[in-house]
Design a protein around this motif. Structure first.
Motif, PDB file in Angstrom:
ATOM      1  N   GLN A 279      15.502  19.874  22.717  1.00  0.00           N
ATOM      2  CA  GLN A 279      16.533  20.600  21.985  1.00  0.00           C
ATOM      3  C   GLN A 279      16.152  20.777  20.518  1.00  0.00           C
ATOM      4  O   GLN A 279      16.338  21.843  19.934  1.00  0.00           O
ATOM      5  N   THR A 282      13.545  23.461  20.239  1.00  0.00           N
ATOM      6  CA  THR A 282      14.119  24.803  20.328  1.00  0.00           C
ATOM      7  C   THR A 282      14.728  25.226  19.003  1.00  0.00           C
ATOM      8  O   THR A 282      14.537  26.364  18.559  1.00  0.00           O
ATOM      9  N   CYS A 283      15.448  24.326  18.350  1.00  0.00           N
ATOM     10  CA  CYS A 283      16.057  24.655  17.059  1.00  0.00           C
ATOM     11  C   CYS A 283      14.998  24.966  16.009  1.00  0.00           C
ATOM     12  O   CYS A 283      15.155  25.896  15.212  1.00  0.00           O
ATOM     13  N   ASN A 288      16.279  27.344  12.852  1.00  0.00           N
ATOM     14  CA  ASN A 288      17.607  26.930  12.431  1.00  0.00           C
ATOM     15  C   ASN A 288      17.485  25.931  11.285  1.00  0.00           C
ATOM     16  O   ASN A 288      16.409  25.387  11.024  1.00  0.00           O
ATOM     17  N   VAL A 290      17.793  22.358   9.934  1.00  0.00           N
ATOM     18  CA  VAL A 290      17.684  21.058  10.580  1.00  0.00           C
ATOM     19  C   VAL A 290      17.877  19.981   9.522  1.00  0.00           C
ATOM     20  O   VAL A 290      17.175  19.974   8.500  1.00  0.00           O
ATOM     21  N   ASN A 359      24.279  27.715  12.427  1.00  0.00           N
ATOM     22  CA  ASN A 359      22.927  27.510  12.948  1.00  0.00           C
ATOM     23  C   ASN A 359      22.356  26.168  12.522  1.00  0.00           C
ATOM     24  O   ASN A 359      21.153  26.013  12.364  1.00  0.00           O
ATOM     25  N   CYS A 361      21.370  22.265  12.944  1.00  0.00           N
ATOM     26  CA  CYS A 361      20.998  21.223  13.910  1.00  0.00           C
ATOM     27  C   CYS A 361      21.002  19.889  13.177  1.00  0.00           C
ATOM     28  O   CYS A 361      20.284  19.711  12.191  1.00  0.00           O
ATOM     29  N   VAL A 372      23.345  20.426  18.335  1.00  0.00           N
ATOM     30  CA  VAL A 372      22.692  21.734  18.246  1.00  0.00           C
ATOM     31  C   VAL A 372      23.746  22.824  18.120  1.00  0.00           C
ATOM     32  O   VAL A 372      24.918  22.613  18.443  1.00  0.00           O
ATOM     33  N   LEU A 376      22.736  28.145  21.132  1.00  0.00           N
ATOM     34  CA  LEU A 376      21.299  27.890  21.240  1.00  0.00           C
ATOM     35  C   LEU A 376      20.803  28.271  22.633  1.00  0.00           C
ATOM     36  O   LEU A 376      21.292  27.751  23.636  1.00  0.00           O
TER      37      LEU A 376
END
Length: 1335
Positions: A279, A282-283, A288, A290, A359, A361, A372, A376
């Protein structure tokens, strides 16, 4: 001989620094850390400084940045503690990033030293007294309002120190009883991320300082040896050096291996788990924001660097701050993608306010949870990827306590507060916590519990454990009192420190296993990216290097499209499109594509070179130019790379000399103040060595040999050239062979192509036929369920392989498209009777390519000439409105006609060339194949293409597959079998392309309704989009318009504004044709448009049906000339009342319509048809319910207008309003509600609300269309079965229906309710064209 600067550039580390409290400085608060008034003095941050760094200057390294090093070594500034705290040294890496993107890698080891300065101790005691006075005063003011004021100076309850072990006692400093300690840091800064070497050296150096006895080797000797005598290993080499008494080995990968990475991926996966890691991956790939949260700086760096390494070959292009100092917390408000690490105590996280960004994470490293964004998308092949990683962890015996965590359930014991703007309270920045047990978490970059405590209190599955890095109880890392006891025990022989060394050596023996596991994980991630983007280079739009230089390309980079996104996405499985469509728009993917283009000018990126090498190996493995791997394929390169790693570490290329005693005049360790890490001899550490010539000469000789081998053996260009020459010498010249020998030599390859063609066409047929094909014995169960888009992409690849076999010379990246262009030019020449250029059909056809990989297009085939068809207007490719008008006037009896579309290769090519979103040859070829497949003319087009034998002889060699007649016929017959099923692979793939639509309206033949004086319009709706109202030219019944692809058409709205002398218009049918695919939809109407006639509707909602391809245009037009139902427009009533079905027939049709809807929802999504057609089409749900309501309805009236079903609904609306009003008044008077009627009253209220909304929003709709809208909306709201019983019991029904009516029979109504109840379990989603904006 290398210059000194060149020798300097080979250092393992560039600088050694000491950061702490200046001896001559006062106790100065660090105001950058925030307000400190409400904090005890021991929790505040104080300003530190760089006490010394060595050497003064490293020529090839970045200049030493005092401010950055001080801030990142001590992100919270100086921290003071007493002997009551746990004082354990901690290690953490950090990064120093400059504005130009260059990085310096830093490594800090933070420990505590006792403060001997009376001035500092007195200042701390004064601050403590002031703080207690202020707190007692504020407590007295707060309590004065509740109790009588008393003259007292007592402290609040929480600050009374009667209990020495209370939490408050930890924050109190007594100058007469407590020892004061302050943080100090020793650090290394360099250009290489050698984390293990830095960790071992700094820990060993600190241990050497603590243990230091009379010795000739001083601190300066060890530091000097590391900075000057230990070189950084060149690529592919291994270096061994003495790391403060213990040997250590470091290596450097070659330029064809994944970059150096020494962080522990074992700890990374143990802390987060596989699900959370995927996960987080993917972010990061989707760029995104973070935020990493942990109480340990080392953990923040571990997670940030690990995820950055796992996205290889891509590189994070945005803000990257793994350790965010407290003074820079406002950076979290940045509206850009970032990865930032925030150090925070675990018990104070409930005060953290996280930005409420969509967006964002959020990763809690200590708890191992990842939050998340809601939207997503799923990582491609996510479940298989997680399974492969899980098996890898099990193979290496790594605990998997977090592997099956549901990321939607957050198991942490706290929740972050969300907000729109970021503001930080200083409570989250405090250095210590309120309890002794959580003191380690408060500022774990400096202090933490002993390793035994950590190991016992923290399971492997709860966050990233420290026990893996501190596997034994080190007595030197304890408090000063324990250190004194340990020293006494050691002198008495009770404690053997050699045992700790033995344990640590055993730990060093596991370094190889750690590196192997790290290598295996990185190979798995790299293998996934290689399979996902194995054909990315075919979609890169390469500029002409001879016409454009690098500076020109860079100057216009922002305005150019460098990647054919539409074609790339058209080849991907549908389930992967949500992720891939966003990822190819990211900056990291754009940078990879830019680096691919820049390689044309010799500017090669290391990551890209490795990535391309892996892709080339994959293609060689499959022997395919475009690899298609629809199924998940695990990594197969782990063992090979492990062997390279083992071989490299088993052979040490260079052993650095051991540290030697320094100049006798230099001070030794024993002369320093015990317990205080000293400043080192600056003069000694600025002297460069003078006896390195002998060792460096052999080193450089081996390095030159290695570079030469890499250059000759692994460079792709030379390797391809050598392999081509070798194959040319070994293979016989097929052109000189006899036909029999040629057939024997190529039969294996031809047979393989035929077998692949048969297999792929069979799989495509079975996939379309679904499970029924398996039941009929047409295929195996394993073939069913394969993604249709993937199978079509595989067919495109097979066609490319067939057309690329035996070419005289390669033309561009697509052999099929090059052949099509040559065929098109021949057709144009023959049509215009122009002579053919004799050079055109020469064996060297490179000048005919539209897009070559190295050379630009020739003037005769320049891009402007090639894409000239793009500029053709709509009138040139399709008839204009004037031609339509002229043809309409010439048609028989004024009835409109529909001219069939031409069926030719060049016509479809012109349509494909008009697509502006496609930029490459491969993109054009795939679009043409998909279009031909959807039109069921692929085999026919290819037959026409291969019918020109002269063109084939000039393009292909004798042994080419396309020149083998028998195999070619079998190949075309396999493709012909695909006409048995319907494909919409072009319409559903290119959703953003502009498509021309032709609309033909068939009015009534009677003169009274054949035309209208009003301003008419139409609006189309499909599975992808919907148009606005498109005006119909007055006096015309045919129009052509362009619009973004609507998908498969479902509805058409037609109406007018009721203006003019004779606005009434009778419309029988409407035909709509997609002028690219040729699909035609028929929309039956048979109703009037106009006020005062029929039901007074000015707008009709028509539902279309796709006309089968075998129906000719003439037959279709002839069927549209007659009304859809044989009835007179002057006979009022429901439009389907003339059917006069019996009750058993009505029940049968209704049951069939409901069953069709149930089957629709139980089918796989890709096998579903049109829901709108099942609802509103012939004998759909609306039609059947109309028959139910019409049976026995008293529609005919002797005086006045006839009644419609909507008149009945409006009267029921009035009746239900009265019932609801009376019930409300009764409840207000009695205060008692009837629970037994609550269900019925709720249904009535929903009915009233729905009818009111339909009447309010649909003023132009007729009564029958309002009924249709009601049925659709009631089905979506699950109201149909609930409203039937109130309708049956209503007196309005008895008044407006005959005795034998369907709605007046209790048993029939009961059966009707049971049938409609079957739709309750499904969520019906209606098209916007049906709902008309009603929610």
């Amino acid at each position: 001989m290398a210059s000194p600067s060149q020798r300097e550039s080979q250092r393992l580390f560039d600088y050694f620094a000491i950061i702490g409290l200046s001896p001559d400085a006062s106790l100065e608060p660090d105001h950058l850390q925030g307000e400190v008034v409400v904090l005890p003095p021991l929790e505040r941050s104080y300003k530190g400084r760089v006490l010394g760094y060595y050497p003064d200057h490293a020529p090839t390294a970045m200049p030493f940045d005092h401010h950055a090093v001080q801030m990142l070594c001590l992100p919270r500034g100086l921290q003071f503690r007493t002997q009551k705290h746990v004082l354990e040294p901690r290690f953490h890496p950090f990064l120093v990033t400059k504005e130009d993107g260059s990085r310096a890698y830093g490594f800090a080891y933070v420990f505590f030293e006792e403060v001997n300065s009376k001035q500092i101790c007195t200042a701390m005691h004064t601050l403590q007294s002031v703080y207690l006075t202020e707190m007692s005063s504020s407590h007295a003011k707060a309590s004065s309002g509740a109790t009588p004021s008393r003259d007292t100076r007592s402290l609040p309850r929480q600050f009374r120190l009667s209990a020495p072990k209370s939490p408050a006692a930890l924050h109190f400093y007594d100058i007469t009883k407590d020892q004061l300690f302050v943080t100090k840091c020793i650090a290394l800064v360099g250009q290489h991320p050698y984390v293990l070497s830095a960790r071992k050296f700094l820990k060993g150096l600190y241990r050497f300082f603590i243990q230091c006895e009379s010795s000739g080797v001083s601190l300066e000797s060890h530091v000097y040896n590391l900075l000057y005598e230990v070189p950084a290993p060149p690529p592919g080499r291994c270096v061994a050096f003495s790391c403060v008494g213990r040997m250590h080995i470091c290596y450097r990968p070659t330029s064809h291996e994944v970059p150096l990475f020494e962080y522990s991926l074992r700890d990374f996966f143990m802390g987060l788990g596989v699900e959370s890691v995927v996960q987080l991956l993917t972010c990061v790939l989707l760029e995104n924001q973070v935020i990493l949260v942990s109480s340990d700086y080392d953990k923040l760096m571990l997670v940030a660097e690990s995820i950055s390494a796992l996205i290889f070959p891509f590189v994070w292009q945005h803000v990257y701050v793994p350790i965010l100092p407290t003074s820079l917390h406002h950076f979290l408000d940045a509206p850009v993608p970032f990865i930032m690490g925030l150090q925070c105590a675990q018990d104070s996280r409930d005060t953290i306010q996280i930005p409420n960004e969509a967006n964002l994470c959020l990763v809690d490293v200590d708890e191992g949870t990842v939050e998340v964004p809601e939207d997503l998308p799923q990582f491609p092949h996510r479940s298989d990827f997680v399974q492969e990683l899980t098996q890898l962890l099990h193979k290496w015996d790594i605990p998997s306590g977090k592997l099956d965590r549901n990321l939607n359930e957050h198991h942490s014991q706290y929740k972050y507060r969300r907000r729109r703007k970021f503001s930080w309270s200083h409570d989250s920045d405090s250095g210590v916590s309120s309890t002794e047990g959580s003191m380690c978490g408060s500022h774990s970059s400096i202090t933490s519990l002993p390793s035994t405590t950590v190991a016992s209190s923290t399971s492997p599955s709860h966050g990233i454990s420290n026990s893996s890095r501190i596997p034994y109880l080190d007595p030197l890392n304890l408090s000063p009192q324990l250190r004194e006891i340990t020293a006494i025990a050691k002198k008495a022989g009770v404690y053997e420190f050699d045992e700790a060394d033995r344990i640590r050596k055993e730990k060093d023996g596991d370094i190889l296993d750690e590196l192997k596991f790290t290598n295996a994980v990185r190979e798995v991630f790299l293998n996934r990216f290689v399979h996902m983007f194995c054909a990315y280079d075919h979609f890169v739009i390469q500029p002409s290097c001879q016409e454009t230089d690098m500076e020109q390309w860079l100057s216009c980079r922002e305005s150019m499209q460098n990647f054919d996104k539409a074609t790339f996405l058209s080849d991907q499985p549908e389930a992967h499109l949500p992720f891939l469509s966003r990822f190819i728009e990211s900056q990291m993917f754009t940078t990879l594509v830019d680096n691919k283009i820049l390689s044309n000018w010799g500017k090669h990126d290391t990551n890209l070179r490795i990535f391309d090498l892996r892709i080339r190996l994959l293609r060689e493995r499959y022997d395919d130019s475009l690899v298609r791997t629809p199924s998940y394929e695990p990594c197969t390169t782990i063992r090979e790379t492990e062997q390279i790693l083992e071989k490299r570490l088993s052979h040490i290329d260079y052993r650095a000399p051991a540290p030697q005693p320094m100049d006798p005049q230099a001070e030794s360790c024993t002369q320093f103040n015990p317990g205080h890490f000293p400043l080192l001899d600056r003069i000694a550490l600025n002297k460069e060595p003078h006896n390195k010539k002998r060792s460096s000469h052999a080193w450089r000789r081996r390095e030159r040999q290695e570079r030469h081998l890499e250059h000759t053996g692994l460079t792709s260009d030379q390797r391809d050239r050598v392999m081509h020459d070798v194959k040319a010498k070994l293979q016989p010249k097929l052109a000189d062979m006899s036909p029999a020998h040629m057939a024997q030599t190529n039969w294996k390859f031809v047979e393989q192509l035929l077998r692949e063609c048969k297999t792929r066409t069979k799989r495509m047929l079975v996939e379309k036929m679904g499970s029924e094909a398996v039941e009929l014995g047409h295929g195996e169960g394993s073939l069913v369920g394969v993604e249709e888009n993937t199978l079509i992409a595989s067919l495109c690849d097979l066609l490319e392989r067939v057309w690329a076999h035996g070419l005289q010379s390669k033309q561009g990246k697509s052999a099929l498209w090059s052949h099509l262009l040559n065929y098109q030019e021949l057709e144009e020449c023959s049509d215009s009777s122009k002579p053919i250029n004799p050079n055109f059909l020469s064996p060297d056809l490179s000048t005919m390519a539209l897009e070559t990989e190295s050379a630009p297009a020739s003037p005769t085939k320049s891009p402007s000439n090639t894409n000239s068809l793009r500029k053709k207007s709509l009138q040139e490719r399709w008839p204009s409105d004037r031609s339509i008008e002229k043809r309409s006037k010439q048609s028989e009896s004024g009835v409109p006609s529909l001219r069939p579309l031409p069926i030719s290769v060049t016509f479809d090519m012109r349509n494909v060339l008009a697509m502006t979103e496609i930029k490459t040859h491969i993109g054009y070829a795939r679009a043409w194949v998909r279009l031909s497949l959807e039109k069921k003319v692929l085999s026919k087009h290819l037959t026409s293409l291969l019918s020109d034998s002269e063109l084939l002889r000039n393009l292909y060699k004798r042994y080419a597959f396309l020149r083998c007649d028998d195999e070619k016929e079998q190949f075309l017959s396999y493709l012909l079998s695909l006409n048995a099923v319907d494909y919409f692979c072009y319409t559903n793939t290119y959703t953003s392309t502009i498509v021309p639509y032709r609309v033909v309206i068939f009015p009534s033949r009677k003169s009274s309704g054949a035309s209208t004086s009003a301003n008419a319009w139409v609006s189309l709706g499909g599975t992808i989009g919907q148009t606005n109202n498109i005006p119909v030219p007055r006096g015309q019944v045919e129009l052509v318009f362009q619009h973004k692809n609507l998908g498969l058409l479902t509805t058409l709205r037609i109406g007018h504004d009721n203006t003019g002398m004779s606005p009434k218009w009778m419309v029988e049918h409407v035909l709509v044709r997609n002028e690219v695919t040729g699909h035609t939809w028929k929309f039956p109407c048979g109703r009037w448009l106009g006020r005062g006639i029929d039901d007074g509707s000015l707008e009709r909602i028509l539902v279309g049906e796709l006309v089968p391809c075998h129906v000719t245009s003439d037959d279709l037009v002839e069927s549209c000339r007659t009304p859809p139902r044989c009835r007179s427009p002057n006979v009022p009533g429901p439009r389907r009342s003339d059917l006069r079905l019996s009750i058993p027939d009505i029940q049968q049709h209704l049951g069939d319509s409901v069953n069709n809807l149930v089957k629709y929802f139980y089918k796989p999504e890709k096998e579903r048809g049109s829901l709108t057609l099942l609802l509103c089409g012939d004998f759909g749900l609306v039609c059947c319910l109309e028959q139910v309501f019409s049976y026995g309805f008293k529609s005919t009236r002797f005086f006045g207008k006839n009644l419609y079903l909507w008149d009945y609904f409006e009267r029921m609306h009035q009746h239900f309003e009265v019932v609801l009003r009376e019930e409300m008044e009764r409840e207000q008077l009695t205060g008692i509600g009837k629970d037994s009627q609550h269900y019925t009253l709720t249904s009535m209220a929903e009915f009233v609300s729905l009818v009111s909304r339909i009447n309010a929003s649909s003023s132009q709709l007729g009564k029958d269309d309002k009924f249709q809208l009601f049925v659709c909306l009631a089905a979506r709201a699950h109201l149909l079965h609930r409203i039937m019983l109130p309708l049956h019991r209503s007196p309005v029904t008895s008044h407006m229906y005959e005795e034998h009516a369907y709605l007046r029979d209790p048993q029939l109504v009961k059966d009707l309710i049971n049938v409609l109840s079957a739709l309750n379990e499904f969520d019906i989603v209606l098209e916007s064209s049906l709902t008309r904006g009603i929610d």
